[in-house]
Design a protein around this motif. Structure first.
Motif, PDB file in Angstrom:
ATOM      1  N   VAL A  39      47.693  14.375   6.934  1.00  0.00           N
ATOM      2  CA  VAL A  39      48.415  16.020   6.466  1.00  0.00           C
ATOM      3  C   VAL A  39      49.182  15.873   7.940  1.00  0.00           C
ATOM      4  CG1 VAL A  39      48.242  18.050   6.229  1.00  0.00           C
ATOM      5  CG2 VAL A  39      47.148  16.635   4.493  1.00  0.00           C
ATOM      6  N   VAL A  40      48.292  16.078   9.343  1.00  0.00           N
ATOM      7  CA  VAL A  40      49.330  16.190  10.691  1.00  0.00           C
ATOM      8  C   VAL A  40      49.933  15.018  10.787  1.00  0.00           C
ATOM      9  CG1 VAL A  40      48.690  16.534  12.773  1.00  0.00           C
ATOM     10  CG2 VAL A  40      46.889  17.691  11.361  1.00  0.00           C
ATOM     11  N   ILE A  41      50.117  14.126  10.540  1.00  0.00           N
ATOM     12  CA  ILE A  41      50.315  12.846  10.421  1.00  0.00           C
ATOM     13  C   ILE A  41      51.920  13.343  10.358  1.00  0.00           C
ATOM     14  CG2 ILE A  41      51.047  10.514  10.677  1.00  0.00           C
ATOM     15  CD1 ILE A  41      48.368  10.148  11.579  1.00  0.00           C
ATOM     16  N   VAL A  42      51.261  13.442   8.806  1.00  0.00           N
ATOM     17  CA  VAL A  42      52.794  13.415   8.134  1.00  0.00           C
ATOM     18  C   VAL A  42      53.678  14.410   7.667  1.00  0.00           C
ATOM     19  CG1 VAL A  42      53.959  12.991   5.433  1.00  0.00           C
ATOM     20  CG2 VAL A  42      51.967  11.513   5.917  1.00  0.00           C
ATOM     21  N   VAL A  43      52.899  15.802   7.645  1.00  0.00           N
ATOM     22  CA  VAL A  43      53.257  16.733   7.296  1.00  0.00           C
ATOM     23  C   VAL A  43      54.104  17.637   8.993  1.00  0.00           C
ATOM     24  CG1 VAL A  43      53.513  18.953   7.210  1.00  0.00           C
ATOM     25  CG2 VAL A  43      53.293  17.020   5.770  1.00  0.00           C
ATOM     26  N   GLY A  44      52.852  16.726   9.977  1.00  0.00           N
ATOM     27  CA  GLY A  44      53.577  17.496  11.506  1.00  0.00           C
ATOM     28  C   GLY A  44      54.684  16.533  12.316  1.00  0.00           C
ATOM     29  N   GLY A  45      54.225  15.642  12.011  1.00  0.00           N
ATOM     30  CA  GLY A  45      55.018  14.678  12.251  1.00  0.00           C
ATOM     31  C   GLY A  45      56.208  14.601  11.754  1.00  0.00           C
ATOM     32  N   ALA A  46      56.761  15.155  11.107  1.00  0.00           N
ATOM     33  CA  ALA A  46      58.214  15.540  10.143  1.00  0.00           C
ATOM     34  C   ALA A  46      59.110  16.948  10.903  1.00  0.00           C
ATOM     35  CB  ALA A  46      58.244  15.698   9.342  1.00  0.00           C
ATOM     36  N   VAL A  47      57.857  17.609  11.233  1.00  0.00           N
ATOM     37  CA  VAL A  47      58.540  18.780  11.420  1.00  0.00           C
ATOM     38  C   VAL A  47      58.561  18.982  12.977  1.00  0.00           C
ATOM     39  CG1 VAL A  47      57.173  21.430  12.100  1.00  0.00           C
ATOM     40  CG2 VAL A  47      56.713  20.429  10.330  1.00  0.00           C
ATOM     41  N   ALA A  48      57.260  18.133  14.115  1.00  0.00           N
ATOM     42  CA  ALA A  48      57.657  17.806  14.789  1.00  0.00           C
ATOM     43  C   ALA A  48      59.135  16.818  15.649  1.00  0.00           C
ATOM     44  CB  ALA A  48      56.413  17.395  15.368  1.00  0.00           C
ATOM     45  N   GLY A  49      59.434  15.749  14.694  1.00  0.00           N
ATOM     46  CA  GLY A  49      60.564  14.932  15.077  1.00  0.00           C
ATOM     47  C   GLY A  49      61.226  15.986  15.047  1.00  0.00           C
ATOM     48  N   VAL A  51      61.888  19.403  14.574  1.00  0.00           N
ATOM     49  CA  VAL A  51      62.041  20.339  16.442  1.00  0.00           C
ATOM     50  C   VAL A  51      62.432  19.677  17.232  1.00  0.00           C
ATOM     51  CG1 VAL A  51      60.970  22.298  17.246  1.00  0.00           C
ATOM     52  CG2 VAL A  51      60.423  21.729  14.533  1.00  0.00           C
ATOM     53  N   VAL A  52      62.254  18.591  17.340  1.00  0.00           N
ATOM     54  CA  VAL A  52      62.295  18.301  19.073  1.00  0.00           C
ATOM     55  C   VAL A  52      63.732  17.562  18.897  1.00  0.00           C
ATOM     56  CG1 VAL A  52      62.158  16.844  20.121  1.00  0.00           C
ATOM     57  CG2 VAL A  52      59.748  17.655  19.806  1.00  0.00           C
ATOM     58  N   ALA A  53      64.712  16.470  17.229  1.00  0.00           N
ATOM     59  CA  ALA A  53      65.244  16.479  17.666  1.00  0.00           C
ATOM     60  C   ALA A  53      66.600  17.254  17.309  1.00  0.00           C
ATOM     61  CB  ALA A  53      65.763  15.464  16.236  1.00  0.00           C
ATOM     62  N   ARG A  54      66.282  19.080  16.438  1.00  0.00           N
ATOM     63  CA  ARG A  54      67.275  19.730  16.729  1.00  0.00           C
ATOM     64  C   ARG A  54      67.455  20.243  17.746  1.00  0.00           C
ATOM     65  NH1 ARG A  54      66.270  22.362  11.189  1.00  0.00           N
ATOM     66  NH2 ARG A  54      66.773  20.954   9.654  1.00  0.00           N
ATOM     67  N   VAL A  55      66.411  20.680  18.780  1.00  0.00           N
ATOM     68  CA  VAL A  55      65.811  21.222  20.010  1.00  0.00           C
ATOM     69  C   VAL A  55      67.256  20.052  21.373  1.00  0.00           C
ATOM     70  CG1 VAL A  55      64.867  22.437  22.153  1.00  0.00           C
ATOM     71  CG2 VAL A  55      64.480  22.805  19.672  1.00  0.00           C
ATOM     72  N   LEU A 147      66.251   9.999  18.981  1.00  0.00           N
ATOM     73  CA  LEU A 147      64.964   8.664  19.134  1.00  0.00           C
ATOM     74  C   LEU A 147      63.539   9.631  20.156  1.00  0.00           C
ATOM     75  CD1 LEU A 147      66.883   6.352  21.178  1.00  0.00           C
ATOM     76  CD2 LEU A 147      64.952   6.295  19.687  1.00  0.00           C
ATOM     77  N   PHE A 148      64.335  11.173  20.902  1.00  0.00           N
ATOM     78  CA  PHE A 148      62.994  11.650  21.265  1.00  0.00           C
ATOM     79  C   PHE A 148      62.181  12.478  20.157  1.00  0.00           C
ATOM     80  CE2 PHE A 148      65.375  12.826  24.812  1.00  0.00           C
ATOM     81  CZ  PHE A 148      65.041  12.138  26.172  1.00  0.00           C
ATOM     82  N   GLY A 149      63.486  12.427  19.340  1.00  0.00           N
ATOM     83  CA  GLY A 149      62.386  12.970  17.555  1.00  0.00           C
ATOM     84  C   GLY A 149      61.530  12.247  17.111  1.00  0.00           C
ATOM     85  N   THR A 150      61.888  11.158  17.076  1.00  0.00           N
ATOM     86  CA  THR A 150      60.560  10.320  16.217  1.00  0.00           C
ATOM     87  C   THR A 150      59.570  10.121  18.090  1.00  0.00           C
ATOM     88  OG1 THR A 150      62.660   8.631  16.005  1.00  0.00           O
ATOM     89  CG2 THR A 150      60.246   7.481  16.093  1.00  0.00           C
ATOM     90  N   ALA A 151      60.159   9.778  19.298  1.00  0.00           N
ATOM     91  CA  ALA A 151      58.764   9.888  19.897  1.00  0.00           C
ATOM     92  C   ALA A 151      57.784  11.134  19.916  1.00  0.00           C
ATOM     93  CB  ALA A 151      59.632   9.799  21.316  1.00  0.00           C
ATOM     94  N   ALA A 152      58.188  12.145  19.158  1.00  0.00           N
ATOM     95  CA  ALA A 152      57.510  13.351  19.496  1.00  0.00           C
ATOM     96  C   ALA A 152      56.930  13.327  18.162  1.00  0.00           C
ATOM     97  CB  ALA A 152      58.696  14.653  19.448  1.00  0.00           C
TER      98      ALA A 152
END
Length: 195
Positions: A39-49, A51-55, A147-152
């Protein structure tokens, strides 16, 4: 096949050991930990990626809005550079330019090689007249933001995986210890001869 049988079969596949009499508490804990990891990998990764990409994209947009090109006069000669190195290794040179408040400023900035003193070059400054690097173009900014979003997302996935692996190893060690303690009790009984 009736709906009840199909539902029971699916439940067994998804939670195969649920009714197993050999199931230990550690097995249940491990199953929940693995589920939480995914759940963390799929959902958290999508959210983190996302958010980081937008910021990052917003930061690049702010840089493009704040930074302005200005003409500057080269105060020193620059050494010639090889054509292959011109994009990556531009020499630093002293330039003079006019800040937004109208004052003349002098500073160092990377410029093309092989220019003579007095040549006019384009430099970038922020709203305060400080020399800054050229902002990323919109397409470059989107690619870098992605790329930053993917890295996050990958960093979060790696952290989750490593943490889960460490916890699972601890659970495995605990199961081995329990098995060894049980074997100490049962093992001697197997060595008895029956005749």
């Amino acid at each position: 096949m009736s709906g009840g049988k199909r539902k029971g079969r699916v439940r067994r596949r998804l939670w195969r050991w649920r009714g197993n009499p050999l199931r230990r508490r550690e097995d249940v804990v491990e199953a929940w930990i693995v589920l939480a990891m995914w759940v963390v990998i799929v959902v958290g990764g999508a959210v983190a990626g996302t958010v980081v990409a937008r910021v990052t994209d917003q930061d690049f947009a702010r840089q493009r809005a704040d930074r302005q090109p200005v003409r500057a006069v080269l105060l020193t000669d620059t050494p010639p550079t090889a054509p292959a190195d011109s994009d990556r290794h531009r020499p630093m040179a002293e330039v003079r330019w006019t800040a937004p408040d109208g004052t003349a400023r002098i500073g160092l900035t990377p410029v093309d090689g092989g220019l003579r003193s007095g040549a006019t070059v384009t430099v970038w400054q922020d709203g305060h007249g400080v020399l800054v690097p050229r902002p990323a173009a919109p397409a470059e900014g989107r690619v870098e933001a992605a790329l930053f979003g993917t890295a996050a997302a990958l960093a979060l996935a790696c952290l989750s995986y490593v943490t889960t692996t460490a916890v699972r190893r601890r659970l495995d060690q605990r199961r081995y210890d329990q098995w060894a303690a049980e074997w100490e009790l049962v093992g001697p009984l197997w060595d008895q001869k029956t005749s």
